[in-house]
Motif scaffolding. Structure first.
Motif, PDB file in Angstrom:
ATOM      1  N   TRP A  11     -29.822 -30.959 -14.736  1.00 59.99           N
ATOM      2  CA  TRP A  11     -30.224 -30.514 -16.582  1.00 59.99           C
ATOM      3  C   TRP A  11     -31.026 -29.370 -17.132  1.00 59.99           C
ATOM      4  N   GLN A  12     -31.408 -29.108 -15.209  1.00 52.74           N
ATOM      5  CA  GLN A  12     -31.592 -27.575 -15.522  1.00 52.74           C
ATOM      6  C   GLN A  12     -30.463 -26.445 -15.016  1.00 52.74           C
ATOM      7  N   ARG A  13     -29.724 -26.730 -14.844  1.00 49.49           N
ATOM      8  CA  ARG A  13     -28.715 -25.713 -14.039  1.00 49.49           C
ATOM      9  C   ARG A  13     -26.957 -26.291 -14.727  1.00 49.49           C
ATOM     10  N   LYS A  14     -26.839 -26.906 -16.070  1.00 51.85           N
ATOM     11  CA  LYS A  14     -26.049 -27.430 -17.119  1.00 51.85           C
ATOM     12  C   LYS A  14     -26.143 -27.294 -18.319  1.00 51.85           C
ATOM     13  N   ARG A  15     -25.260 -27.299 -18.787  1.00 48.51           N
ATOM     14  CA  ARG A  15     -25.311 -26.962 -20.746  1.00 48.51           C
ATOM     15  C   ARG A  15     -24.540 -29.018 -20.681  1.00 48.51           C
ATOM     16  N   LEU A  16     -25.299 -28.925 -22.049  1.00 50.84           N
ATOM     17  CA  LEU A  16     -24.496 -31.065 -21.793  1.00 50.84           C
ATOM     18  C   LEU A  16     -22.946 -31.043 -21.778  1.00 50.84           C
ATOM     19  N   GLU A  18     -21.277 -30.016 -19.778  1.00 49.10           N
ATOM     20  CA  GLU A  18     -20.455 -29.411 -18.235  1.00 49.10           C
ATOM     21  C   GLU A  18     -20.311 -30.485 -17.450  1.00 49.10           C
ATOM     22  N   MET A  19     -21.581 -31.423 -18.604  1.00 48.98           N
ATOM     23  CA  MET A  19     -22.570 -32.889 -17.213  1.00 48.98           C
ATOM     24  C   MET A  19     -20.996 -33.448 -17.205  1.00 48.98           C
ATOM     25  N   THR A  20     -21.078 -33.951 -16.237  1.00 50.71           N
ATOM     26  CA  THR A  20     -19.843 -35.681 -15.336  1.00 50.71           C
ATOM     27  C   THR A  20     -20.724 -36.410 -16.361  1.00 50.71           C
ATOM     28  N   ALA A  21     -19.703 -37.549 -16.461  1.00 53.84           N
ATOM     29  CA  ALA A  21     -19.729 -38.844 -17.023  1.00 53.84           C
ATOM     30  C   ALA A  21     -21.453 -39.413 -16.822  1.00 53.84           C
ATOM     31  N   LYS A  22     -21.053 -39.856 -15.571  1.00 50.34           N
ATOM     32  CA  LYS A  22     -22.272 -40.235 -14.820  1.00 50.34           C
ATOM     33  C   LYS A  22     -24.010 -39.442 -14.864  1.00 50.34           C
ATOM     34  N   GLU A  23     -23.700 -38.095 -14.854  1.00 46.67           N
ATOM     35  CA  GLU A  23     -24.861 -37.392 -14.866  1.00 46.67           C
ATOM     36  C   GLU A  23     -24.891 -37.343 -16.404  1.00 46.67           C
ATOM     37  N   TRP A  24     -24.330 -37.216 -17.464  1.00 46.70           N
ATOM     38  CA  TRP A  24     -25.234 -37.539 -19.481  1.00 46.70           C
ATOM     39  C   TRP A  24     -25.495 -38.692 -18.925  1.00 46.70           C
ATOM     40  N   GLU A  25     -24.640 -40.009 -18.607  1.00 47.09           N
ATOM     41  CA  GLU A  25     -25.621 -41.344 -18.364  1.00 47.09           C
ATOM     42  C   GLU A  25     -26.467 -41.115 -18.300  1.00 47.09           C
ATOM     43  N   SER A  26     -27.185 -40.517 -17.270  1.00 48.64           N
ATOM     44  CA  SER A  26     -28.136 -40.705 -16.333  1.00 48.64           C
ATOM     45  C   SER A  26     -29.270 -40.292 -16.836  1.00 48.64           C
ATOM     46  N   LEU A  27     -29.175 -39.388 -18.574  1.00 49.34           N
ATOM     47  CA  LEU A  27     -30.218 -38.780 -19.222  1.00 49.34           C
ATOM     48  C   LEU A  27     -30.957 -39.924 -20.162  1.00 49.34           C
ATOM     49  N   CYS A  28     -30.116 -40.847 -19.985  1.00 45.70           N
ATOM     50  CA  CYS A  28     -30.239 -41.438 -21.133  1.00 45.70           C
ATOM     51  C   CYS A  28     -32.252 -42.254 -20.037  1.00 45.70           C
ATOM     52  N   ASP A  29     -33.347 -42.209 -21.008  1.00 42.97           N
ATOM     53  CA  ASP A  29     -34.087 -42.786 -20.515  1.00 42.97           C
ATOM     54  C   ASP A  29     -34.250 -43.775 -20.714  1.00 42.97           C
TER      55      ASP A  29
END
Length: 151
Positions: A11-16, A18-29
């Motif tokens: 999340w510090q090296r990719k733009r939103l 650019e994230m994979t679906a799994k990375e994107w979903e993992s952002l949800c707190d």
């Protein structure tokens, strides 16, 4: 050099976008705030949160009990993607998606950083123990349930 980059959290090296679906979903707190019923003033466009939460939210975990089929059950369910993020101007300031979109650093309490899904609740950021199921309140009475603690 590549190893140093890999050690930087995604999340510090990719733009939103650019994230994979799994990375994107993992952002949800897991705070559950996007699952609160909201009322919009037709004249001003102002959005007001209520203490009413989607009937499918498991209130002890703030997780959706029908996540994989939520769009069939709740067609107006919030679906955040990098392309739709700006459509949800009402996202709370604490939301990780909004935080990153605005170029701010993530707090220490999101489970993505802490490794513990309870830190969002322990930090008092989630809706746990603060909501009522929308199924228990007639829609005509929702205005009586507007809250301000979310701000």
């Amino acid at each position: 050099w590549p190893r140093m980059i890999a050690e930087i959290p995604f999340w510090q090296r990719k733009r939103l976008h650019e994230m994979t679906a799994k990375e994107w979903e993992s952002l949800c707190d897991g705070c559950g705030k996007c699952c609160l019923a909201k009322l919009e003033d037709e004249d001003t466009g102002d959005v007001y949160y209520t203490e009413l939460v989607c009937r499918y939210m498991e209130q002890d975990t703030c997780q959706c009990s029908v996540y994989s089929e939520r769009l069939e059950k709740v067609p107006a369910c919030t679906v955040l993607t990098p392309d739709t993020l700006n459509d949800y101007h009402w996202l709370p300031y604490t939301c990780a998606y909004r935080t990153l979109a605005e170029g701010r650093a993530l707090a220490d309490w999101p489970p993505l950083r802490s490794g513990d899904p309870d830190t969002v609740h322990e930090a008092g950021v989630s809706v746990r123990n603060r909501v009522i199921s929308e199924a228990d309140v007639p829609e005509d009475d929702w205005e009586e349930h507007i809250i301000h603690w979310i701000l």
